[in-house]
Enzyme design. Structure first.
Site, short mmCIF file in Angstrom:
data_model
loop_
_atom_site.label_atom_id
_atom_site.label_comp_id
_atom_site.label_asym_id
_atom_site.label_seq_id
_atom_site.Cartn_x
_atom_site.Cartn_y
_atom_site.Cartn_z
N GLU A 106 5.06 -4.92 6.93
CA GLU A 106 4.39 -3.84 7.66
C GLU A 106 4.99 -3.62 9.05
OE1 GLU A 106 2.86 -6.27 6.00
OE2 GLU A 106 1.18 -5.46 4.85
N GLY A 108 0.64 -5.01 0.96
CA GLY A 108 -0.59 -5.07 0.16
C GLY A 108 -0.40 -5.79 -1.17
N ALA A 117 0.87 -1.17 0.00
CA ALA A 117 0.00 0.00 0.00
C ALA A 117 0.91 1.23 0.00
CB ALA A 117 -0.90 -0.03 1.22
N GLU A 154 -0.70 -9.35 -0.37
CA GLU A 154 -2.11 -9.57 -0.01
C GLU A 154 -3.00 -9.63 -1.26
OE1 GLU A 154 -1.92 -6.23 2.73
OE2 GLU A 154 -2.42 -7.55 4.39
#
Ligand code: HXC
Length: 259
Positions: free
Chosen positions: A133, A110, A65, A113
């Site tokens: 993260e 992300g 992200a 993911e």
């Protein structure tokens, strides 16, 4: 439809969605998420699309992200962003057509993911996977603690999320995250070849298989088997079943309807 942060093209029944912010290693900003969701809707509505490939432009698949965007978020905004991403990933999972994650490079946070929300992951030998993260003082929020443990078991999920380390494509294959690893220079042509082959199968069967594996996975076996028998029966109301079985008996290749 016009997109700024992704490329979306359809060729021979295969839609390719390429996340296209190579300067930011294809980081997922709210705009990217929004455009990915629009492209999924476009693929869902397009009868000529049988299979979708998700990949990234340049050296990364998706490096996570967008950290610049997240850096100023309040807890409320962070929750909204996590829910928005989760919703888009659910759209990939629920699209009634197979989605292949073609992981060409970094698939971090992300990025890892979103690859896990696809039906399976094929990787270039250059790919790297991780949930870093924890290095940013946060944790996964687009499903990393959940889909990863379902795919590779709790112990590997915890190791990857707690250490924030990266693993190679081969290691990712070893733990069951990745199905196949390809040489980098043949990667996209191999993925395309196999995607086209899959796109030549019958639509009803492709949809039934994807739905049943996903829906049945969390159900008691007996209930899931009864749903499988229903879905199997549905195939027999299709032209695909008639064509597939006649073709076998007539010793020819089946020609499934393309519309
Ligand atoms: C924003 C990013 C980015 C990201 C890279 N960039 N990753 N920008 N968000 N996730 C930008 C860099 O700032 C840099 O911009 C450019 O892309 C190239 O990156 P470099 O770091 O110079 O490349 P390199 O040295 O090759 O290192 C590659 C890398 C590294 C190892 C992948 O970029 C990296 O560690 N990125 C962050 C990975 C990460 O932590 N991902 C998880 C994010 S959190 P400039 O302008 O300097 O050229 C997350 C949470 C999901 O994903 C859940 C949310 C709810």
């Amino acid at each position: 439809m016009a997109y700024e942060t992704i490329l979306y093209e359809v060729e021979s029944q295969v839609a390719t969605l390429t996340i296209n912010r190579p300067k930011a290693l294809n980081a997922l900003s709210p705009q990217v998420l929004d455009e990915v969701s629009r492209a999924i809707d476009e693929a869902a509505a397009d009868k000529s699309v049988r299979v979708m490939i998700l990949t990234g432009a340049g050296k990364a698949f998706v490096a996570g992200a967008d950290i610049a965007v997240m850096s100023t978020m309040s807890p409320l905004e962070a929750r909204r962003f996590a829910r928005k991403g989760q919703e888009v990933l659910f759209m990939l999972e629920r699209l009634e057509k197979p989605v292949i994650a073609a992981v060409n490079g970094f698939a971090l946070g992300g990025g890892c993911e979103i690859s896990m929300a696809c039906d399976f992951i094929w990787a270039s030998e250059k790919a790297k996977f991780g949930q870093p993260e924890v290095n940013l003082g946060v944790m996964p929020g687009f499903g990393g603690t959940q889909r990863l443990s379902r795919l590779v078991g709790k112990n590997w999920a915890k190791e990857l999320c707690l250490t924030g380390g990266m693993i190679s494509a081969d290691q990712a294959k070893e733990i069951g995250l990745v199905n196949r690893v390809f040489p980098a220079d043949e990667f996209m042509s191999e993925v395309n070849k196999m995607a086209q082959e899959m796109a030549g199968k019958g639509r009803v069967a492709l949809r039934g298989i994807k739905n049943m594996v996903d829906e049945g996975y969390d159900l008691p076996l007996e209930r899931a088997l009864s749903m499988e028998a229903e879905a199997f029966a549905t195939c027999f109301a299709s032209n695909d079943q008639k064509e597939g079985m006649s073709a076998f008996l007539e010793k020819r290749k089946p020609k499934f309807r393309t519309n």
